[in-house]
Motif scaffolding. Structure first.
Motif, PDB file in Angstrom:
ATOM      1  N   LEU A 116     128.180  45.860-148.859  1.00  0.00           N
ATOM      2  CA  LEU A 116     126.964  45.713-148.065  1.00  0.00           C
ATOM      3  C   LEU A 116     125.757  46.047-148.923  1.00  0.00           C
ATOM      4  O   LEU A 116     125.874  46.645-150.003  1.00  0.00           O
ATOM      5  N   GLU A 117     124.607  45.615-148.440  1.00  0.00           N
ATOM      6  CA  GLU A 117     123.333  46.033-149.003  1.00  0.00           C
ATOM      7  C   GLU A 117     122.549  46.752-147.922  1.00  0.00           C
ATOM      8  O   GLU A 117     122.607  46.382-146.747  1.00  0.00           O
ATOM      9  N   VAL A 118     121.812  47.769-148.314  1.00  0.00           N
ATOM     10  CA  VAL A 118     120.975  48.517-147.372  1.00  0.00           C
ATOM     11  C   VAL A 118     119.659  48.844-148.068  1.00  0.00           C
ATOM     12  O   VAL A 118     119.622  49.070-149.281  1.00  0.00           O
ATOM     13  N   ARG A 119     118.592  48.858-147.308  1.00  0.00           N
ATOM     14  CA  ARG A 119     117.280  49.166-147.878  1.00  0.00           C
ATOM     15  C   ARG A 119     117.303  50.546-148.537  1.00  0.00           C
ATOM     16  O   ARG A 119     117.860  51.501-148.011  1.00  0.00           O
ATOM     17  N   ASP A 150     113.625  47.617-152.687  1.00  0.00           N
ATOM     18  CA  ASP A 150     114.923  47.482-153.348  1.00  0.00           C
ATOM     19  C   ASP A 150     116.064  47.680-152.357  1.00  0.00           C
ATOM     20  O   ASP A 150     115.886  48.273-151.287  1.00  0.00           O
ATOM     21  N   ALA A 151     117.247  47.191-152.737  1.00  0.00           N
ATOM     22  CA  ALA A 151     118.454  47.369-151.934  1.00  0.00           C
ATOM     23  C   ALA A 151     119.458  48.213-152.697  1.00  0.00           C
ATOM     24  O   ALA A 151     119.595  48.091-153.918  1.00  0.00           O
ATOM     25  N   ILE A 152     120.156  49.088-151.971  1.00  0.00           N
ATOM     26  CA  ILE A 152     121.286  49.825-152.511  1.00  0.00           C
ATOM     27  C   ILE A 152     122.556  49.066-152.134  1.00  0.00           C
ATOM     28  O   ILE A 152     122.749  48.712-150.967  1.00  0.00           O
ATOM     29  N   THR A 153     123.399  48.779-153.100  1.00  0.00           N
ATOM     30  CA  THR A 153     124.667  48.107-152.822  1.00  0.00           C
ATOM     31  C   THR A 153     125.759  49.168-152.698  1.00  0.00           C
ATOM     32  O   THR A 153     125.805  50.127-153.473  1.00  0.00           O
ATOM     33  N   MET A 154     126.640  48.982-151.705  1.00  0.00           N
ATOM     34  CA  MET A 154     127.679  49.962-151.427  1.00  0.00           C
ATOM     35  C   MET A 154     129.011  49.259-151.200  1.00  0.00           C
ATOM     36  O   MET A 154     129.043  48.079-150.840  1.00  0.00           O
ATOM     37  N   GLN A 202     117.827  33.627-145.609  1.00  0.00           N
ATOM     38  CA  GLN A 202     117.765  34.879-144.881  1.00  0.00           C
ATOM     39  C   GLN A 202     118.722  35.871-145.514  1.00  0.00           C
ATOM     40  O   GLN A 202     119.862  35.544-145.798  1.00  0.00           O
ATOM     41  N   GLU A 203     118.275  37.097-145.715  1.00  0.00           N
ATOM     42  CA  GLU A 203     119.061  38.089-146.413  1.00  0.00           C
ATOM     43  C   GLU A 203     119.866  38.920-145.435  1.00  0.00           C
ATOM     44  O   GLU A 203     119.539  39.042-144.272  1.00  0.00           O
ATOM     45  N   SER A 204     120.933  39.541-145.951  1.00  0.00           N
ATOM     46  CA  SER A 204     121.655  40.493-145.124  1.00  0.00           C
ATOM     47  C   SER A 204     120.741  41.688-144.916  1.00  0.00           C
ATOM     48  O   SER A 204     119.910  42.015-145.750  1.00  0.00           O
TER      49      SER A 204
END
Length: 207
Positions: A116-119, A150-154, A202-204
């Motif tokens: 996932l990506e999260v702000r 930016d996005a944090i990938t997890m 459209q982004e996740s």
């Protein structure tokens, strides 16, 4: 239709999302996701792809919609495309319930990992994901709001449950470990791993 706040998530039911749910979702879409809000047509495109995508809603005992979530699974990699909880229903465990339901579906589809990506500025969501077993992979600069956030990938690894009565096979030691491949970005029929409609990029997102 308006949303109701449950006292906790114990009375919340998770079920597959239906087209009719969009009447309850769309009035809150902009409020939940801002610049990353999806159009009604974007949702329709997503719901039409039942082979790779899986969308769910959380609803209260009185059938008021509380939140939505979506997953894309390709091979052994599942990607959380969106998790959204209506503002009045937040901080009641609904997001955690949706997240666990997506992980369970990824396991059912025989994925070995969930990404996932999260702000970067969404610390509450990052704490939730960490508590549910996600670890940080890295950062994607300028991923949200047209390059401003930016996005944090997890990543969450999935351990497959062995079949009852079956003994696990002993693996031989490997001299060279293959490099971990990134999930495929190109999908059949123009779909993308980051949630995109056929008409809009459209982004996740996780609010």
């Amino acid at each position: 239709m308006t949303s109701a706040t449950p006292p906790d998530a114990s009375g919340v039911r998770v079920r597959p999302m239906r087209v009719a749910d969009l009447d309850a979702v769309m009035p809150f879409e902009q409020q939940m996701f801002g610049p990353e809000a999806w159009s009604r047509q974007g949702y329709l495109d997503e719901l039409a792809d039942t082979e790779l995508r899986y969308y769910i809603v959380a609803e209260a005992a009185d059938h008021h919609l509380l939140g939505t979530a979506g997953l894309l699974t390709i091979g052994e990699t599942a990607q959380i495309l969106t998790i959204g909880v209506l503002p009045a229903a937040r901080r009641n465990g609904v997001g955690r319930l949706l997240l666990r339901a997506l992980i369970a579906e990824a396991r059912r589809r025989r994925a070995t990992e969930v990404l996932l990506e999260v702000r970067e500025d969404n610390h509450a969501a990052q704490r939730l994901y960490a508590a549910e077993g996600f670890t940080v992979l890295g950062k994607r600069r300028g991923y949200y709001e047209q390059g401003r956030v930016d996005a944090i990938t997890m990543r969450h690894p999935i351990q497959r449950h062995p079949i009852q009565g079956q003994q696990p096979q002993r693996q031989q030691p490997q001299r060279q470990q293959p490099q971990r491949q990134q999930p495929q970005r190109q999908q059949p029929q123009g779909h993308q791993v980051q949630r995109q409609s056929q008409s809009q990029n459209q982004e996740s997102r996780q609010p």
